[in-house]
Design an enzyme around this catalytic site. Structure first.
Site, mmCIF file in Angstrom:
data_model
loop_
_atom_site.group_PDB
_atom_site.id
_atom_site.type_symbol
_atom_site.label_atom_id
_atom_site.label_comp_id
_atom_site.label_asym_id
_atom_site.label_seq_id
_atom_site.Cartn_x
_atom_site.Cartn_y
_atom_site.Cartn_z
ATOM 1 C CG HIS A 130 -5.597 -2.317 -1.164
ATOM 2 N ND1 HIS A 130 -4.614 -2.940 -0.433
ATOM 3 C CD2 HIS A 130 -5.345 -0.980 -1.066
ATOM 4 C CE1 HIS A 130 -3.815 -2.021 0.097
ATOM 5 N NE2 HIS A 130 -4.228 -0.821 -0.281
ATOM 6 C CD GLU A 131 -6.419 1.339 -4.091
ATOM 7 O OE1 GLU A 131 -6.559 2.315 -3.330
ATOM 8 O OE2 GLU A 131 -5.342 0.708 -4.210
ATOM 9 C CB CYS B 241 -0.891 -0.020 1.247
ATOM 10 S SG CYS B 241 -1.969 1.412 1.385
ATOM 11 C CG HIS C 107 -7.263 2.823 0.902
ATOM 12 N ND1 HIS C 107 -6.577 3.055 2.069
ATOM 13 C CD2 HIS C 107 -6.381 2.223 0.061
ATOM 14 C CE1 HIS C 107 -5.330 2.597 1.939
ATOM 15 N NE2 HIS C 107 -5.183 2.083 0.731
HETATM 16 CO CO CO Z 1 -3.613 1.147 -0.083
#
Ligand code: CO
Length: 170
Positions: free
Chosen positions: A130-131, A88, A134
């Protein structure tokens, strides 16, 4: 202009971002700068909170080039799971093995304001997950197994030393 990337333990990484209501000039400009910043940092994806903006916008480096997705959400995670090594941009130097669904269906608004459904598998599927994490304030460390979390403690302490000064982590 490249945007600076917020690093752990910046509290913005734990905040749920707000939905985008209008794709106006400032949103388009932010998207343009996020794409440039992702490319400049060799990232596979980038979420707006990582550049200090708590809005539900992500950019992903797809086969067709960098694309933005607004208000994205996972609508159908696949049943089959896969373990992959993830990094990341907000946790430089930290790599974790993370188990996620191998395929996902995602609903988002594209840059033209059109609602779209994307099916992704393998690496693109994990990048989207993953995004999207976030923008929901979920750091990838939270998806790691206990053993991976324990192994990461030294790196996390290093990150807190390098980037934590002057900011209160919570
Ligand atoms: Co990330």
């Amino acid at each position: 202009m490249f945007l600076s990337i917020r690093k752990y333990p910046d509290p913005i990484l734990k905040i749920k971002a707000e939905k985008v209501k209008n794709i106006d000039g400032s949103v388009r400009e932010l998207i343009r700068q996020m794409k440039e910043t992702m490319i400049a940092n060799d990232g596979a994806g980038l979420a707006a909170p990582q550049v200090g903006v708590a809005k539900q916008i992500i950019v992903v480096n797809t086969k067709k080039g960098p694309r933005a997705f607004i208000n994205p959400e996972v609508i159908e995670p696949g049943k089959k799971k896969k373990k992959n090594q993830e990094g990341c941009l907000s946790f430089p130097g930290l790599w974790l093995k993370i188990v996620r669904p191998e395929t996902v269906k995602i609903k988002a608004v594209d840059e033209e304001g059109k609602e779209t459904v994307i099916e992704a598998k393998d690496v693109p599927a994990l990048i989207f997950q993953h995004e999207i994490d976030h923008i929901n304030g979920i750091e990838f460390i939270r998806r790691a197994s206990l053993i991976e979390k324990i192994k990461a403690q030294r790196e996390l302490a290093r990150l807190r030393r390098d980037y934590g000064t002057g900011r209160k982590a919570y």
